[in-house]
Scaffold this active site. Structure first.
Site, mmCIF file in Angstrom:
data_model
loop_
_atom_site.group_PDB
_atom_site.id
_atom_site.type_symbol
_atom_site.label_atom_id
_atom_site.label_comp_id
_atom_site.label_asym_id
_atom_site.label_seq_id
_atom_site.Cartn_x
_atom_site.Cartn_y
_atom_site.Cartn_z
ATOM 1 N N TYR A 141 0.825 -1.215 0.000
ATOM 2 C CA TYR A 141 0.000 0.000 0.000
ATOM 3 C C TYR A 141 0.857 1.263 0.000
ATOM 4 C CZ TYR A 141 -4.143 -2.847 1.073
ATOM 5 O OH TYR A 141 -5.158 -3.758 1.039
ATOM 6 N N LYS A 186 2.709 -15.341 2.445
ATOM 7 C CA LYS A 186 2.572 -16.050 1.159
ATOM 8 C C LYS A 186 3.988 -16.422 0.723
ATOM 9 C CE LYS A 186 0.062 -17.419 -2.397
ATOM 10 N NZ LYS A 186 -0.811 -18.608 -2.324
ATOM 11 N N ASP A 219 -3.877 -17.817 1.717
ATOM 12 C CA ASP A 219 -5.063 -18.447 1.112
ATOM 13 C C ASP A 219 -5.641 -19.500 2.059
ATOM 14 O OD1 ASP A 219 -2.574 -19.524 0.585
ATOM 15 O OD2 ASP A 219 -3.111 -20.401 -1.337
ATOM 16 N N ASP A 243 -5.639 -6.356 5.819
ATOM 17 C CA ASP A 243 -6.801 -5.579 5.382
ATOM 18 C C ASP A 243 -7.935 -6.531 5.000
ATOM 19 O OD1 ASP A 243 -8.383 -3.511 4.550
ATOM 20 O OD2 ASP A 243 -7.229 -3.032 2.756
ATOM 21 N N ASP A 247 -11.518 -7.845 7.488
ATOM 22 C CA ASP A 247 -12.915 -7.693 7.054
ATOM 23 C C ASP A 247 -13.622 -9.042 7.060
ATOM 24 O OD1 ASP A 247 -12.727 -4.965 6.750
ATOM 25 O OD2 ASP A 247 -13.783 -4.963 4.824
#
Ligand code: NAD
Length: 353
Positions: A141, A186, A219, A243, A247
């Site tokens: 980001y 990851k 994942d 992020d 959620d």
């Protein structure tokens, strides 16, 4: 104790729920004999309207001088023109950077009485009590961005020290909880994730040998969050994965109106805010759920003021209000008579007595 708390009500339902948090903090101050001084300042759309700037200098000065900052929410349709020169969200991003808050902490707790408000089956939700720690000021980001006619790129960078400091924050939390840390990366694909994993693998046994560490690819973590959420204690991950996963995790609790957050840096001054936005669809109707904002005030007492007993008292009062059947409209199910924002707050304050 004496403490100065900056209040940033912001936009939409932000002022409604911040007022509720203020009333609860006042009740805590009376009951535990503290003196909290509140300084209310502008941020977001309200600040654009008044000063033409989503984070005026007076707001920055107040936040920097405060022991804790409580934010409502920013944004709304009035300021959402994509061609606008300034946007409310710029105020929030700048505030995070000005305060240097690199660790975003989101506790996800399920109230037994509210399992019906979540889309997941009750047996999966039983015992869910986790904290997600998201790195907030690094990663993709914040990396350099390029764009031309035919391509675009976003650079993802992490330094060893950025990973170390966020893993330490998460590990310390695990130490005072159930002693379990899950690091999400990851590493099968990304170099930044391989760095993240190397740092975690080295730091955890050396500095926190008592903590049980699990490592998951992002994942798989997304799947395990839904299939076995009660197994997680503290999850730590980088900015973009955090992020997305936070959620996802919020849906375990059923409503955005229940979940608080804390953003912490190297100093004790933290930024505390509900995870929800300004909810323009219900602004001004007096029906917003104040629990997330009030629980954010509890986090401010815990993390910035060191008042654990008082923080627990607020959290218990929220739980008692729910157990007594108080439901704002977002958490009401068939047969409930929903209460207003102020009625919910009054019920929580009653639970503090
Ligand atoms: P939102 O969180 O404001 O609302 C999503 C849905 O949840 C709405 O139906 C809303 O009514 C409901 N809701 C949210 N909080 C609630 C509460 N406390 N009680 C009851 N219901 C609640 O998200 P959105 O609609 O996508 O965004 C609205 C505005 O908020 C946008 O301008 C967005 O940019 C901004 N936003 C700000 C923040 C922030 O200030 N940190 C975070 C997210 C979104």
């Amino acid at each position: 104790m004496e403490a100065v708390i900056t209040l940033l009500p912001g936009d939409g339902i932000g002022p409604d729920v911040t007022q509720c948090a203020l009333e609860v903090l006042d009740a805590v101050a009376t009951r535990y004999d503290h003196r909290f001084t509140f300084d209310t300042q502008l941020i977001g759309g309200a600040a654009i309207d008044m000063e033409g700037d989503p984070l005026p200098a007076a707001t920055i000065a107040s936040c920097k001088g405060a022991d804790a900052v409580l934010l409502g929410a920013v944004g709304g349709p009035k300021w959402s023109d994509p061609n606008a020169a300034v946007r409310p969200e710029q105020g929030l991003l700048k505030l995070r950077s000005v305060l240097g808050v690199f660790a975003n902490i989101r506790p996800v707790k399920i109230y037994r009485e509210l399992v019906g408000a979540s889309p997941l089956r009750p047996e999966i939700l039983r015992g869910v009590d986790m904290v997600v720690v998201r790195e907030l000021t690094g990663g993709i980001y914040f990396g350099d961005k390029t764009r031309d006619e035919t391509s675009a790129s976003d650079l993802c960078t992490y330094t060893v020290s950025e990973v170390e400091r966020i893993v330490r924050v998460a590990a310390k939390l695990a130490t005072v909880r159930r002693g379990k840390l899950c690091s999400v990366d990851k590493a099968n694909v990304l170099e930044t994730s391989r760095l993240w994993r190397d740092v975690t693998d080295r730091l955890m046994p050396a500095e926190f040998p008592e903590i049980e560490v699990e490592t998951l690819l992002v994942d798989a973590a997304a799947m395990h969050l839904l299939s076995r959420p009660a197994d997680f204690d503290v999850i730590v991950t980088e900015n973009m994965f955090g992020d997305i996963l936070t959620d996802e995790a919020s849906m375990l609790a059923g409503s955005l109106g229940m979940l608080p957050s804390a953003s912490l840096g190297d100093t004790s001054t933290g930024l505390y805010e509900p995870i929800h936005g300004s909810a323009p669809d219900i602004a001004g109707k007096g029906i917003a759920n104040p629990c997330a904002a009030i629980a954010s005030a509890a986090l401010a007492l815990r993390h910035s003021l060191g008042l654990e007993t008082e923080a627990l008292a607020i959290e218990s009062a929220i739980a008692a209000a729910i157990a007594n059947g108080a439901r704002t409209v977002d958490i009401a199910t068939a047969g409930d008579s929903p209460v207003s924002t102020s009625e919910m707050t009054a019920e929580i304050i009653r639970g503090l007595q």
